[in-house]
Design a protein around this motif. Sequence first.
Motif: not given
Length: 510
Positions: A246, A249, A254-255
């Motif tokens: 997390k 991200e 963005r992941e």
Amino acid sequence: MSAVAQEVTPQEITTTPLVEIRNARMEFPGVLALDGVSFDLRPGECHALVGENGAGKSTLAKCIIGENTLTSGELFVGGQRVPKHYDVRDSQALGIAVVHQEFQLMEEMTALENIYVGNYSKRGPFIDRRAQRARAAELLTYLGVDIHLDVPVKYLRTAEKQLVQLARALSQEALVIILDELTAVLPENDIENIFRIVELLKRDGKGIIYISHRLDEIFSVCDRYTVLMDGRHIRTGDVTELTKPKLVELIAGRELSQVYPTLNPPDDDVVLQVEGLTSDAFFDVDLEVRRGEVVGIAGLVGAGKSELLLAIFGDYKVKKGTIRVNGEAVSMTSPRKAIQHGLGLIPDERKRLGLNSALDVRKNATLPSMRKFKKWGVFMDDEAELRKSYDTLESLQLRYSNLWQPTTKLSGGNQQKIVIGKWLIADTEIFLMDEPTRGIDVGAKSEIYRLIAALTAEGKSVILVSPEIEELLGLSHRIYVLYEGRIRDSFEGDRLNQSEVMTSLLGAER
């Protein structure tokens, strides 16, 4: 016992923030560096300030220490609003200090002199050197370290230099300490000592602003976190309520589902072979690199990793041994010879060794390849140089304003792209990368990883030195472990795992 060394009970720690910024806005000509950022640091906490390069972390820190002046917004220290015309001397008087990754030390001066430079204890009109020495010894005892105060700092280890900087901050009775990438150049055991010291400072009611790209450290030592992106405040929260994916991200926006890209298998052709290479830093080193292969080099600090890369590049004196490129024995007596044989070096200190700060983006990108852009061997073909620089740097997705921009104005990740780009322009076949992701953010790291994969897909080869075992495992086809200057083992296939590599790295027997 001094005020610094007195333990403060939780009941004595006030809830008033040591530092608070409200709606900070900071503008440079043509650049909005901070946009409505709010931040606070509580007594007895370590607060992580994270974000990609260029996110605004350093700008915010400079506003707190008075090096930058806010365009708008408010800054409070100890609950009191500071005046608009607030500078570094004011911040020091209010108990704010910063410890940088890059040493702010006088190399020829002793540790004692560096601790007190500009902040002398006086007895009347004279410097009270006896009081200084006693106080410095007390600070080092508090930090739990043993550093010879009369040794010039140029002879100290990297970790000891960092601790001298930290002792200097404490000598100023700092209540707020900004640690700016303090651990970026430290080995694991010294990082653990920094963590211990941070906990000690927290216990005594001091506040630490912790700036780092090493996300694992945030979970080890920090209480809260604040994420910045493009100068904007993204989120503040408790570290205990956060996961590493997390946080990645939040930082990247963005992941990053696959941090390490999939590598193509290398060819059977051996493009580089080192046999019995020996210097004063390493001994009887044998290794080989195949076409399209990433070969990792693991080792503790002092194992000779950087010296080995420099020797292969012709920039470190060797006593004996043979280097073969594409099967042919070559004499690597200088970097010029190495470049002629298709080798390029990405050094661990990109600002000092990888770039020329006096030159702009374009000239840095073409520095090893100047001969390629000469007409009739005499005149520079400026148009060809510009075109090649632009095309290469655009392919690397460099974030810059123009080719005439100073490299000092770019983020660490973008500076690293120029260092790599110059070797692409030089038609390099074998890249020697010494900690290529040091001091750059998670998003820029991911871009460097993809670039390494792209290079090997084109048949280029890479020797990668990194202090991060996870990084080596994620990027390497094969890993050599260098232990006390000697190759201890090599790992590939099923043996390429963290347990095997770490056991060898630490010199333990299985």
